[in-house]
Design a protein around this motif. Structure first.
Motif, PDB file in Angstrom:
ATOM      1  N   ARG A 178     -29.906 -40.931 -73.962  1.00  0.00           N
ATOM      2  CA  ARG A 178     -30.779 -42.071 -74.199  1.00  0.00           C
ATOM      3  C   ARG A 178     -31.831 -42.191 -73.105  1.00  0.00           C
ATOM      4  O   ARG A 178     -32.996 -42.509 -73.378  1.00  0.00           O
ATOM      5  N   ARG A 179     -31.456 -41.926 -71.851  1.00  0.00           N
ATOM      6  CA  ARG A 179     -32.444 -41.992 -70.771  1.00  0.00           C
ATOM      7  C   ARG A 179     -33.524 -40.931 -70.946  1.00  0.00           C
ATOM      8  O   ARG A 179     -34.700 -41.183 -70.673  1.00  0.00           O
ATOM      9  N   ASP A 228     -35.725 -42.193 -73.817  1.00  0.00           N
ATOM     10  CA  ASP A 228     -36.572 -43.294 -73.352  1.00  0.00           C
ATOM     11  C   ASP A 228     -37.705 -42.780 -72.468  1.00  0.00           C
ATOM     12  O   ASP A 228     -38.816 -43.333 -72.479  1.00  0.00           O
ATOM     13  N   TYR A 278     -35.904 -50.058 -75.502  1.00  0.00           N
ATOM     14  CA  TYR A 278     -35.337 -49.077 -74.584  1.00  0.00           C
ATOM     15  C   TYR A 278     -33.868 -49.381 -74.321  1.00  0.00           C
ATOM     16  O   TYR A 278     -33.387 -50.486 -74.570  1.00  0.00           O
ATOM     17  N   GLY A 279     -33.161 -48.384 -73.808  1.00  0.00           N
ATOM     18  CA  GLY A 279     -31.747 -48.549 -73.496  1.00  0.00           C
ATOM     19  C   GLY A 279     -31.532 -49.333 -72.213  1.00  0.00           C
ATOM     20  O   GLY A 279     -32.461 -49.907 -71.628  1.00  0.00           O
ATOM     21  N   ALA A 299     -32.536 -38.299 -82.281  1.00  0.00           N
ATOM     22  CA  ALA A 299     -32.352 -39.739 -82.150  1.00  0.00           C
ATOM     23  C   ALA A 299     -32.078 -40.421 -83.483  1.00  0.00           C
ATOM     24  O   ALA A 299     -31.556 -41.532 -83.502  1.00  0.00           O
ATOM     25  N   PHE A 321     -29.796 -43.007 -81.930  1.00  0.00           N
ATOM     26  CA  PHE A 321     -30.483 -44.281 -81.698  1.00  0.00           C
ATOM     27  C   PHE A 321     -31.764 -44.278 -82.513  1.00  0.00           C
ATOM     28  O   PHE A 321     -32.836 -43.888 -82.021  1.00  0.00           O
ATOM     29  N   VAL A 326     -35.528 -45.193 -81.518  1.00  0.00           N
ATOM     30  CA  VAL A 326     -36.342 -44.215 -80.782  1.00  0.00           C
ATOM     31  C   VAL A 326     -37.012 -43.256 -81.749  1.00  0.00           C
ATOM     32  O   VAL A 326     -38.159 -42.842 -81.548  1.00  0.00           O
TER      33      VAL A 326
END
Length: 718
Positions: free
Chosen positions: A389-390, A393, A417-418, A452, A456, A459
């Motif tokens: 995730r980072r 992002d 964002y996470g 993603a 997530f 994103v």
């Protein structure tokens, strides 16, 4: 493209090179323009690494180049072999010696046959090559066929070196072959027999002989251990199967422990070799055994960064990815960057990373697989998800920043964002730098979009949305469609109707640009229904312009007029005066095409006033072209020249190639009306050059300019 409005912004532009003398009004048929300077040659080859005793192979490659040169032919060679055998190192060792016989530059592309994101798209690579050769981004054509044709034309007279690394197939390579008499080298794990029709020469690279591998080990250690323990050195390189990558990794580990004997490494590698034997594929276990031993002796923070980097979905990455993976809320970003650089340097010293470019790194494909395996084994699933995730992002935040730099007027939707710190890359200053960053990272961004969608999904659609300026200005039509299809699917899974409408309208604009108006119309109409269901009057009004454009492209001017008329009425009521001005511009365009010059002039004048007041100089200039043409159709040469000349000045300043060509085209027609064929020919000729530079050489406008120029030339030739 008329009125491609996306939340308050409309722009299609190109770039014009070279000095030119310009004036507001010119009398006497004067036309002066200096030729554009030739851009500096690109020098893209990565640094040359260590290579040991490949003299016979180097002589073979150079002999083929010399023979081809004597015959006036290009040199095309393909180097195949096992992973880690040194294909790229051999190619670089040879190609770096060719700056004198090939002085026009070096081009390099990693074609990503082993990349987790899949092989590189030849259209993307040709786009990068064209820009490296001096073609401004906005002038790169939209399709692979057009890009390849322009690439061959630009390279026809140049002696270039081209390295196509890690190729997946002959079909991937063929569009990237230059047109000139230079040198192209292809590396691949597989033989590519399809290139035989292109005159390719083959070299299959075998592992090093034992003595040569021992020499490589000695160079890596740079001490007397090989001389002192020759039998153990031979045993070590035999366990590495003569693969240079395995020898370098084992040697780097020994070099870090100067008091350790080679015997200890032989014993440890033999045990690891046996453990991996059942997993062996094409000798890869020799590399994996060496990697396991190296990994076990990394400091804990370096080992963690190594395995987290294995989660990165692309084949290369910048410093910012490592910073994002290491970022913590309690640590200042400056300190994290310094730590990341130190750990990256350590991984380079251990031969686990190689340089891709300044501040960019890449894994050998076997090393990347090894790092990913270690992440799967040694990182808990929540930690892996947070790390990925980072990284996602990081790309989303930097792409959004680039979007804001390139397109400050349009509505950027909110970004989600996470929990971790969000690291944004520094890509430099200015529009071109922002677009260059988006293009350089496009393969990584597409991999993130796909990855993603299940992990997530916000994103997925937001990153597709952030790439809008790149897609609009530099096309990448296949990626445009794929990104918005993934983004739409993610938005549907989320049940986010606003995101769905964004993907439908932005994706529909892409379909219009690639000549699929039926598909675009279906997307616009679906968005319109959703806006109505959500009670979003402004969103629905904006689709009126989009739907009108689709009907116009489908040859339905009456339907287009109906939609544009409604848009011109409803958009200002909903608060978007500027978009209403674009609708009036579209109405003017349709009216002029139907021969209704007075109506076209009224709409264009109104559009020009609104767009100028809104600060939209680009679209105001487009309105001035239509207004000038309307005056010309009515026989009003003076007002026509005034509006067209003003538009030309504005568009030149913005480097908008296609619209500049349209202004010149109209001024050429005006010169004919005034009885100045010499000025008309010059303007038609310049317009044709700009149509071609904008990737529109086959457009109807370019066809008309070409026919008019041929007609004017005919009497002189007779």
């Amino acid at each position: 493209m008329r009125g491609q409005e996306r939340g308050g912004h409309n722009e299609l532009s190109g770039t014009v090179h070279g000095p030119a003398v310009q004036a507001q009004t010119v009398y006497g048929g004067i036309h002066v323009q200096a030729p554009p300077p030739r851009p500096h040659p690109p020098w893209q080859l990565p640094p040359m690494g260590r290579i040991t005793d490949r003299a016979a192979e180097l002589r073979l490659l150079e002999g083929r180049r010399v023979r081809a040169g004597r015959a006036g032919d290009r040199t095309l060679v393909a180097v195949s072999g096992l992973g880690g055998v040194g294909k790229t190192a051999l190619a670089l060792a040879w190609l770096h010696t060719l700056r004198e016989p090939c002085p026009d530059g070096q081009l390099y592309a990693d074609l990503g046959a082993q990349s987790p994101a899949g092989p590189a798209d030849p259209a993307e690579v040709t786009g990068r090559f064209l820009r490296a050769l001096g073609v401004p981004g906005a002038q790169v054509p939209g399709t692979l066929a057009e890009r390849s044709a322009l690439y061959r034309s630009l390279t026809a007279g140049r002696r270039l070196v081209v390295l196509l690394d890690d190729a997946a197939s002959a079909a991937q390579v063929r569009p990237l072959l230059p047109g000139g008499p230079g040198v192209t080298a292809v590396t691949s794990r597989w033989r590519l027999p399809g290139l035989s029709v292109d005159g390719c020469h083959w070299l299959h690279l075998e592992p090093l002989e034992v003595d040569d591998a021992v020499e490589l080990l000695a160079e890596t250690l740079a001490d007397d251990r090989v001389r002192a323990q020759p039998e153990q050195a031979r045993a070590l390189v035999e366990l590495c199967a003569g693969l240079p990558l395995a020898v370098r990794v084992a040697g780097a580990r020994l070099a870090a422990r100067p008091r350790r004997g080679i015997t200890t490494m032989v014993r440890a590698l033999a045990e690891e070799h046996d453990r991996l034997e059942e997993l062996a594929i094409d000798g890869d276990h020799n590399v994996r055994a060496a990697l396991d031993l190296t990994y076990q002796e990394l400091p804990p923070d370096a080992a963690r960064l190594y395995r987290l980097l294995g989660l990165h979905p692309g084949s290369e990455f910048g410093d910012g990815v490592a910073v994002a993976l290491l970022a913590e809320p309690s640590s200042p970003e400056g300190a994290t960057r310094a730590r990341a650089r130190a750990l990256l340097d350590l991984l380079h010293r251990a031969s686990l990373l190689t340089d891709a470019d300044e501040d960019r790194h890449r894994f050998h494909d076997l090393v990347r697989l090894h790092a990913a395996h270690k992440a799967e084994r040694d990182e808990p699933e929540p930690e892996r998800a947070a790390a990925l995730r980072r990284v996602a992002d990081h790309y989303l935040a930097t792409a959004t920043r680039a979007e804001e730099v390139v397109d400050p007027q349009h509505r950027t939707m909110a970004r989600d964002y996470g929990d971790g710190p969000v690291v944004t890359e520094d890509f430099g200053a200015g529009t071109e730098a922002a677009l260059d960053w988006q293009e350089r990272e496009l393969a990584n961004a597409m991999a993130v979009i796909r990855r993603a969608r299940s992990a997530f999904p916000t994103v997925s659609w937001q990153l597709a949305d952030a790439l809008w300026p790149l897609f609009l200005r530099r096309k990448f039509s296949e990626q445009w469609r794929a990104a918005h299809e993934e983004g739409l699917a993610a938005a549907e899974e989320l049940g986010d109707t606003a995101a769905q409408c964004r993907m439908l309208t932005s994706g529909g604009v892409g379909e219009l640009g690639t000549g699929h108006p039926e598909r675009a119309l279906a997307m616009f109409e679906r968005a319109a229904r959703q806006f109505l269901a959500d009670g979003n009057a402004l969103g629905h009004a904006r689709t009126l312009n989009y739907r009108g454009l689709a009907h116009q492209r489908l040859g339905r001017p009456d339907e287009a007029t109906r939609y544009f008329t409604r848009a011109a009425r409803e958009l200002p009521r909903c608060g978007d005066v500027r978009a209403g001005g674009l609708a009036r511009l579209n109405l003017a365009d349709v009216a002029l095409a139907q021969g209704h010059a007075p109506e076209a002039a009224d709409h264009a004048a109104a559009a020009h006033a609104v767009l100028r007041a809104s600060g939209d100089t680009y679209n105001a200039a487009r309105a001035a072209i239509v207004l000038g043409r309307a005056h010309l159709a009515r026989g009003e040469a003076g007002p026509a020249e005034e509006h067209l000349t003003a538009a030309l000045g504005d568009l030149r300043a913005m480097s908008a190639a296609y619209e500049t060509a349209r202004a010149l085209h109209a001024l050429a027609e005006l010169a004919e009306v005034r009885g100045d064929p010499a000025l008309a020919r010059a303007r038609y000729g310049e317009a044709l050059e700009l149509y071609g530079a904008a990737g529109r050489a086959d457009s109807a406008d370019a066809g008309r300019a070409r026919a008019d120029l041929d007609r004017l030339r005919a009497p002189a030739e007779e």
